[in-house]
Design a protein around this motif. Sequence first.
Motif, PDB file in Angstrom:
ATOM      1  N   TRP A   1      -8.283  -1.242   2.365  1.00 27.15           N
ATOM      2  CA  TRP A   1      -8.080  -0.121   1.448  1.00 27.15           C
ATOM      3  C   TRP A   1      -7.908   1.213   2.157  1.00 27.15           C
ATOM      4  O   TRP A   1      -7.637   2.222   1.508  1.00 27.15           O
ATOM      5  N   THR A   2      -8.087   1.225   3.475  1.00 28.17           N
ATOM      6  CA  THR A   2      -7.998   2.484   4.209  1.00 28.17           C
ATOM      7  C   THR A   2      -6.984   2.439   5.358  1.00 28.17           C
ATOM      8  O   THR A   2      -7.006   3.295   6.244  1.00 28.17           O
ATOM      9  N   HIS A   3      -6.105   1.454   5.342  1.00 23.60           N
ATOM     10  CA  HIS A   3      -5.043   1.338   6.347  1.00 23.60           C
ATOM     11  C   HIS A   3      -5.575   1.211   7.774  1.00 23.60           C
ATOM     12  O   HIS A   3      -4.922   1.643   8.723  1.00 23.60           O
ATOM     13  N   VAL A   4      -6.760   0.632   7.931  1.00 30.16           N
ATOM     14  CA  VAL A   4      -7.246   0.290   9.270  1.00 30.16           C
ATOM     15  C   VAL A   4      -6.589  -1.033   9.657  1.00 30.16           C
ATOM     16  O   VAL A   4      -6.428  -1.923   8.812  1.00 30.16           O
ATOM     17  N   PRO A   5      -6.185  -1.209  10.909  1.00 29.62           N
ATOM     18  CA  PRO A   5      -5.504  -2.450  11.309  1.00 29.62           C
ATOM     19  C   PRO A   5      -6.352  -3.701  11.076  1.00 29.62           C
ATOM     20  O   PRO A   5      -7.582  -3.664  11.199  1.00 29.62           O
TER      21      PRO A   5
ATOM     22  N   HIS B   1      -2.352 -12.430   6.146  1.00 33.37           N
ATOM     23  CA  HIS B   1      -1.586 -11.209   6.334  1.00 33.37           C
ATOM     24  C   HIS B   1      -2.190 -10.373   7.462  1.00 33.37           C
ATOM     25  O   HIS B   1      -3.405 -10.403   7.683  1.00 33.37           O
ATOM     26  N   SER B   2      -1.334  -9.594   8.125  1.00 32.64           N
ATOM     27  CA  SER B   2      -1.766  -8.696   9.195  1.00 32.64           C
ATOM     28  C   SER B   2      -1.129  -7.332   9.002  1.00 32.64           C
ATOM     29  O   SER B   2      -0.063  -7.205   8.384  1.00 32.64           O
ATOM     30  N   PHE B   3      -1.796  -6.302   9.569  1.00 32.44           N
ATOM     31  CA  PHE B   3      -1.275  -4.937   9.458  1.00 32.44           C
ATOM     32  C   PHE B   3      -1.647  -4.160  10.712  1.00 32.44           C
ATOM     33  O   PHE B   3      -2.790  -4.188  11.160  1.00 32.44           O
ATOM     34  N   LEU B   4      -0.658  -3.467  11.277  1.00 36.28           N
ATOM     35  CA  LEU B   4      -0.894  -2.641  12.454  1.00 36.28           C
ATOM     36  C   LEU B   4       0.146  -1.529  12.484  1.00 36.28           C
ATOM     37  O   LEU B   4       1.348  -1.790  12.456  1.00 36.28           O
ATOM     38  N   GLY B   5      -0.336  -0.282  12.568  1.00 36.15           N
ATOM     39  CA  GLY B   5       0.588   0.839  12.575  1.00 36.15           C
ATOM     40  C   GLY B   5       1.324   0.943  11.259  1.00 36.15           C
ATOM     41  O   GLY B   5       0.726   1.185  10.214  1.00 36.15           O
ATOM     42  N   ARG B   6       2.626   0.727  11.302  1.00 35.00           N
ATOM     43  CA  ARG B   6       3.434   0.718  10.072  1.00 35.00           C
ATOM     44  C   ARG B   6       3.938  -0.680   9.731  1.00 35.00           C
ATOM     45  O   ARG B   6       4.695  -0.851   8.783  1.00 35.00           O
ATOM     46  N   GLN B   7       3.539  -1.652  10.512  1.00 33.41           N
ATOM     47  CA  GLN B   7       4.087  -3.005  10.324  1.00 33.41           C
ATOM     48  C   GLN B   7       3.093  -3.919   9.622  1.00 33.41           C
ATOM     49  O   GLN B   7       1.897  -3.919   9.918  1.00 33.41           O
ATOM     50  N   ARG B   8       3.608  -4.705   8.697  1.00 34.25           N
ATOM     51  CA  ARG B   8       2.829  -5.723   8.011  1.00 34.25           C
ATOM     52  C   ARG B   8       3.587  -7.040   8.136  1.00 34.25           C
ATOM     53  O   ARG B   8       4.812  -7.084   8.021  1.00 34.25           O
TER      54      ARG B   8
ATOM     55  N   VAL C   1       8.450  -3.170   7.945  1.00 33.53           N
ATOM     56  CA  VAL C   1       8.043  -1.919   8.579  1.00 33.53           C
ATOM     57  C   VAL C   1       8.060  -0.846   7.502  1.00 33.53           C
ATOM     58  O   VAL C   1       9.090  -0.596   6.874  1.00 33.53           O
ATOM     59  N   LEU C   2       6.902  -0.240   7.283  1.00 27.72           N
ATOM     60  CA  LEU C   2       6.769   0.739   6.214  1.00 27.72           C
ATOM     61  C   LEU C   2       7.282   2.108   6.650  1.00 27.72           C
ATOM     62  O   LEU C   2       7.034   2.545   7.782  1.00 27.72           O
ATOM     63  N   SER C   3       7.976   2.776   5.748  1.00 26.11           N
ATOM     64  CA  SER C   3       8.437   4.132   6.019  1.00 26.11           C
ATOM     65  C   SER C   3       7.280   5.111   5.823  1.00 26.11           C
ATOM     66  O   SER C   3       6.226   4.753   5.289  1.00 26.11           O
ATOM     67  N   GLU C   4       7.479   6.354   6.235  1.00 21.17           N
ATOM     68  CA  GLU C   4       6.460   7.378   6.033  1.00 21.17           C
ATOM     69  C   GLU C   4       6.145   7.521   4.544  1.00 21.17           C
ATOM     70  O   GLU C   4       4.982   7.672   4.147  1.00 21.17           O
ATOM     71  N   ALA C   5       7.192   7.457   3.711  1.00 26.83           N
ATOM     72  CA  ALA C   5       6.995   7.601   2.272  1.00 26.83           C
ATOM     73  C   ALA C   5       6.188   6.428   1.710  1.00 26.83           C
ATOM     74  O   ALA C   5       5.319   6.615   0.852  1.00 26.83           O
ATOM     75  N   GLN C   6       6.459   5.226   2.201  1.00 29.23           N
ATOM     76  CA  GLN C   6       5.717   4.056   1.735  1.00 29.23           C
ATOM     77  C   GLN C   6       4.243   4.130   2.164  1.00 29.23           C
ATOM     78  O   GLN C   6       3.352   3.795   1.388  1.00 29.23           O
ATOM     79  N   ILE C   7       4.022   4.587   3.402  1.00 27.33           N
ATOM     80  CA  ILE C   7       2.643   4.746   3.875  1.00 27.33           C
ATOM     81  C   ILE C   7       1.906   5.758   3.002  1.00 27.33           C
ATOM     82  O   ILE C   7       0.754   5.530   2.600  1.00 27.33           O
ATOM     83  N   ALA C   8       2.562   6.861   2.705  1.00 23.09           N
ATOM     84  CA  ALA C   8       1.934   7.902   1.876  1.00 23.09           C
ATOM     85  C   ALA C   8       1.613   7.369   0.491  1.00 23.09           C
ATOM     86  O   ALA C   8       0.523   7.620  -0.052  1.00 23.09           O
TER      87      ALA C   8
END
Length: 374
Positions: free
Chosen positions: A257-261, A270-277, A303-310
């Motif tokens: 819930w806090t975008h920690v890898p 599922h995995s998440f790191l930086g902007r990639q899932r 790969v998430l864009s800045e807008a998607q991350i926001a």
Amino acid sequence: MPSFSAQAGLYIHVPFCRRKCPYCDFFSVPSTALVRPWITALLKEMPRYTWWPGRFDSMYFGGGTPSLLHIEELEEVLRHVRAHFSFSPDTEITLEANPGDLTKEQLKGFMELGINRISLGVQSFDAKALAFLGRRHTVDDAEGAISLLKDAGFLNFGIDLIYGFREQPLLNWEETLHRALSFEPAHVSCYQLTIEPRTYFWKLVKAGRLTPLDEETARSQFLTTSRFLTSRGYRHYEISSFAKSEAYRSRHNLKYWTHVPYLGLGPSAHSFLGRQRWWNVRSLRKYNRRLMAMVSPVEDSEVLSEAQIALETTALGLRTHLGISSEAIGSDPDARGRLSRLEGEGLLKIRSGKIRPTPKGFAVADALPLYLSP
């Protein structure tokens, strides 16, 4: 957004069950016949991520039903995990368990392996509700498992419950909550029943044989649940999650819930790191076959864009008591006006530069980002 140096979470998907529950959409197979091939494949997946930056401070065995694994099998997995990855000394290691599986000897083995948190899938202390939900354990099994946990010295255990269906009247649900709290769990998860595609309940709904709760009744039950638990000292820190104190929040789940890898191993993980899932194939046989052939089990990635991350930061943040920074809304007068209206309606609180949802806000959390959008 957290940097790569943030301590990440490791998730291991154990895709085995005795039988499939009619509401469950998580990937699992109702058999343990392929446990050995799964372990072999899992051990081949681990070396693919030895490049992972930093170390982990949480590990989560989810499923499926991880408590179906024998102690020797868990020991083998953990031994290889620790050989391939670096962990913080105070790592939280959670294992999901079914009440009917736990024994005194098994719990002793868990503790010796370093497992220090148990998430117990009780779902209900009402026999009729358990039957409706297709659970294979009884109320006595659930109560006996909790007693075993406490006797074994597991202070950090959580009770998972399901509510929000016509077959469980509100009074019965409140009795289940009373019974759950009588065991003084460190954590309580209360999930409103959601009818997901690919489940047996979905087929029943489509056939007109099962009617979900109407939206207003579901909302009322959600708020009743929140009031019940918070009035008894539990912190409502995420839509479905309540903890006795900050120390007993699920460290691992907070990462989602806090975008920690986080790194996921096993089929469908599922995995998440930086902007990639990225995510693995949702098939045990494909997962096993690919790894035995030295082929990646990853099915796809994005790969998430800045807008998607926001947007995700806002949506995920408004699911937790942490909320979001008021700077995320910007200085646009219209956005600020909408924010003030939501605060006036009791859906949000704005304090010290943070926007935090109230219980009423949690009840409509999926819609809150839309309310704040232009």
